[in-house]
Structures are given as structure tokens and as C-alpha cells.
Design an enzyme around this catalytic site. Structure first.
Site, PDB file in Angstrom:
ATOM      1  N   SER A   1       0.843  -1.202   0.000  1.00 33.60           N
ATOM      2  CA  SER A   1       0.000   0.000   0.000  1.00 33.60           C
ATOM      3  C   SER A   1       0.870   1.241   0.000  1.00 33.60           C
ATOM      4  O   SER A   1       1.659   1.471   0.934  1.00 33.60           O
ATOM      5  CB  SER A   1      -0.895   0.020   1.240  1.00 33.60           C
TER       6      SER A   1
ATOM      7  N   HIS B   1      -1.266  -1.171  -4.282  1.00 34.73           N
ATOM      8  CA  HIS B   1      -2.524  -0.785  -3.643  1.00 34.73           C
ATOM      9  C   HIS B   1      -2.523   0.725  -3.396  1.00 34.73           C
ATOM     10  O   HIS B   1      -1.609   1.266  -2.767  1.00 34.73           O
ATOM     11  CB  HIS B   1      -2.642  -1.555  -2.328  1.00 34.73           C
TER      12      HIS B   1
ATOM     13  N   ASP C   1      -4.632   3.791  -1.705  1.00 29.75           N
ATOM     14  CA  ASP C   1      -5.685   4.141  -0.749  1.00 29.75           C
ATOM     15  C   ASP C   1      -6.156   5.562  -1.020  1.00 29.75           C
ATOM     16  O   ASP C   1      -5.442   6.529  -0.733  1.00 29.75           O
ATOM     17  CB  ASP C   1      -5.141   4.018   0.679  1.00 29.75           C
TER      18      ASP C   1
ATOM     19  N   MET D   1      -8.603   8.550  -0.199  1.00 28.87           N
ATOM     20  CA  MET D   1      -9.393   9.035   0.945  1.00 28.87           C
ATOM     21  C   MET D   1      -9.857  10.467   0.709  1.00 28.87           C
ATOM     22  O   MET D   1      -9.094  11.285   0.184  1.00 28.87           O
ATOM     23  CB  MET D   1      -8.537   8.999   2.214  1.00 28.87           C
TER      24      MET D   1
ATOM     25  N   HIS E   1      -8.342   1.319  -3.869  1.00 33.25           N
ATOM     26  CA  HIS E   1      -9.273   1.186  -2.730  1.00 33.25           C
ATOM     27  C   HIS E   1      -9.873   2.554  -2.454  1.00 33.25           C
ATOM     28  O   HIS E   1      -9.222   3.422  -1.874  1.00 33.25           O
ATOM     29  CB  HIS E   1      -8.463   0.652  -1.530  1.00 33.25           C
TER      30      HIS E   1
ATOM     31  N   MET F   1     -11.983   5.041  -0.552  1.00 38.72           N
ATOM     32  CA  MET F   1     -12.634   5.336   0.738  1.00 38.72           C
ATOM     33  C   MET F   1     -13.243   6.719   0.592  1.00 38.72           C
ATOM     34  O   MET F   1     -12.781   7.702   1.186  1.00 38.72           O
ATOM     35  CB  MET F   1     -11.598   5.261   1.870  1.00 38.72           C
TER      36      MET F   1
ATOM     37  N   MET G   1     -11.272  -5.384   5.841  1.00 41.19           N
ATOM     38  CA  MET G   1     -10.401  -4.461   6.555  1.00 41.19           C
ATOM     39  C   MET G   1     -10.204  -4.956   7.977  1.00 41.19           C
ATOM     40  O   MET G   1     -11.168  -5.170   8.719  1.00 41.19           O
ATOM     41  CB  MET G   1     -10.991  -3.058   6.529  1.00 41.19           C
TER      42      MET G   1
ATOM     43  N   ASP H   1      -6.659  -6.235   4.604  1.00 37.51           N
ATOM     44  CA  ASP H   1      -5.990  -4.925   4.564  1.00 37.51           C
ATOM     45  C   ASP H   1      -5.993  -4.310   5.957  1.00 37.51           C
ATOM     46  O   ASP H   1      -7.055  -4.042   6.521  1.00 37.51           O
ATOM     47  CB  ASP H   1      -6.775  -4.033   3.585  1.00 37.51           C
TER      48      ASP H   1
END
Ligand code: DX5
Ligand code: ZN
Length: 233
Positions: free
Chosen positions: A14, A39, A41, A43, A72, A74, A143, A181
């Protein structure tokens, strides 16, 4: 009783734990070190209490790795941003089903763009919430920390959930990757693979060490080729 066939555990570093001032070098380093996916992330400071990066960062990094980009999300809403991430170079697009009113439609949208679709489950989200979504999912991500930050402690409470999801996926007979994760290090990697995971997302355990190749091998269980943690095919 027959022994099930095995295959190598997938490891996806990540980038949240990478040095953001040297992202291009960090991507090159884990690509060289034998990572399977990268990966990302994403956000928004709204769905989770932190902000990271958007599609322009993916686009800038896309020429510097041939690995699949595992994105991913979020964020909420999800649907208005799916196309931008697909065009920026995402190969897999995962989202939290509670982030929008129609997760089935979101999965359809991701697949319609030729991308692999995925569902991410926060620690408090039950697996029953995705039972009728699995027909359109390529990846389910459990998660094992609350979403929003790297470097948190692994929640062992998620192990029975991983095992239950393994049973649900196997019962449906579908090819769906089961990823975990959050707080993944060699010891917790072993636990989640025994519970039924086949894909490991790890930030701190990879980018927090100088030897990324050794870190990735350690997550796989010590061997770069098969790994003592080889999971079911
Ligand atoms: C948390 C992210 C994770 C995180 C993992 O919201 O989804 O991918 O970066 O970081 P570590 O491995 O440090 O727990
Ligand atoms: Zn993540």
C-alpha cells in the site's frame, strides 16, 4: 481427504506508507522487489477522517510500473469518480458498499469499464451485506483496521469473518480474490491466510523496511516462489 491445490499468496504493497516525496522511486522499488499488485488508498476526508490522493497521482505513476493498480476508494459518493480512476490507470476498483445507495449498480459500472470490481468491508460491516453483490465482484477486501490510516494494530476479531467469507465464496463457486488490509505483518499474514485469505495488502510492513524484497517474501511465508503459506487455488 485430499489436499487442496495451492497457489502463491498475492502481495500488494500500500503506497499510503511510501515516501510521498519519492513516489516514483517507491513504486519502482516494490515493483522490482516482486510485488504482485500496487494498492492505492484513496481518501476524501468525508467517508474517512483523512485525505490522500486522487486520479492524477495514479496517472502520473502509471508509466512507471506494469503491475496492476488496485484502487481502494474510501470516498463517498463513489459513482461520479469511477470513470476518472479507470481512465487514470486503475485495474481494480474497490469501494465500500455503505458509501453509496446502489452498490450493485456501482459494480456494474466498474465492470462496464473493463475493470475488476471489488467490495471493501470495514470491521463493523457484516458479510451478509454483500451476499447479493458477489455475483458482480472479482475481489472482496476485509479491513482488519478501521479505514483511514496506515500503521494501526491488526484486529484479530476479523479472523472469523475472513473464514466465514471464505466459506461464502467457496459455496458460490466463484473466482473471487479474498484480500485482507490493515496491520498485516508476517505474523498476522500467517493468521489471515490460515483463515482463508489469498491476498495481502501491507503498507508499513513493506515501505517501513529498507529491504522490500525480504519484506514481501516474509509476508508470503519466507519463499519468493511458493511460500509456506501457499493458499488454496
Ligand atoms: C487503511 C488502508 C490500508 C493501510 C494499510 O485505510 O486501507 O491499506 O494503508 O496500512 P498498514 O499495512 O500500515 O496497516
Ligand atoms: Zn487499503
Amino acid at each position: 481427504m485430499t489436499t487442496p491445490p495451492t497457489r502463491r499468496v498475492v502481495v500488494a504493497p500500500s503506497l499510503l506508507a511510501a515516501d510521498f516525496g519519492r513516489l516514483r522511486e517507491e513504486v519502482g522499488s516494490v515493483t522490482q522487489a516482486g510485488a504482485d499488485w500496487l494498492h492505492f488508498d484513496v481518501m476524501d476526508g468525508h467517508f474517512v477522517p483523512n485525505m490522500s490522493f486522487g486520479p492524477l497521482v495514479l496517472q502520473a505513476l502509471r508509466p512507471h510500473s506494469t503491475l496492476p493498480f488496485d484502487v481502494h476508494l474510501m470516498i463517498t459518493p463513489v459513482d461520479p469518480f469511477v470513470t476518472a480512476f479507470a481512465e487514470a490507470g486503475a485495474d481494480h476498483i474497490l469501494f465500500h458498499p455503505e458509501a453509496g445507495p446502489h452498490p450493485h449498480r456501482t459494480l456494474q459500472l466498474i465492470r462496464s469499464l473493463g475493470k475488476k470490481s471489488g467490495l471493501a468491508l470495514s470491521p463493523g460491516t457484516p458479510i451478509e451485506s454483500i451476499a447479493w453483490l458477489l455475483e458482480l465482484a472479482d475481489i472482496v477486501l476485509v479491513m482488519s483496521v478501521n479505514p483511514g490510516f496506515g500503521g494501526q494494530r491488526f484486529l484479530a476479531s476479523q479472523l472469523p469473518k475472513i473464514a466465514a467469507l471464505r466459506r461464502m465464496i467457496d459455496a458460490g463457486g466463484r473466482q473471487i480474490a479474498l484480500a485482507v488490509d490493515g496491520g498485516i505483518a508476517p505474523e498476522t499474514a500467517a493468521q489471515v491466510v490460515v483463515a482463508g485469505a489469498d491476498t495481502l495488502i501491507a503498507g508499513t510492513a513493506v515501505f517501513g523496511t529498507a529491504d522490500r524484497s525480504a519484506a514481501i517474501d516474509a509476508l508470503r511465508g519466507g519463499s519468493p516462489q511458493t511460500g509456506t503459506l501457499a493458499c488454496r487455488a
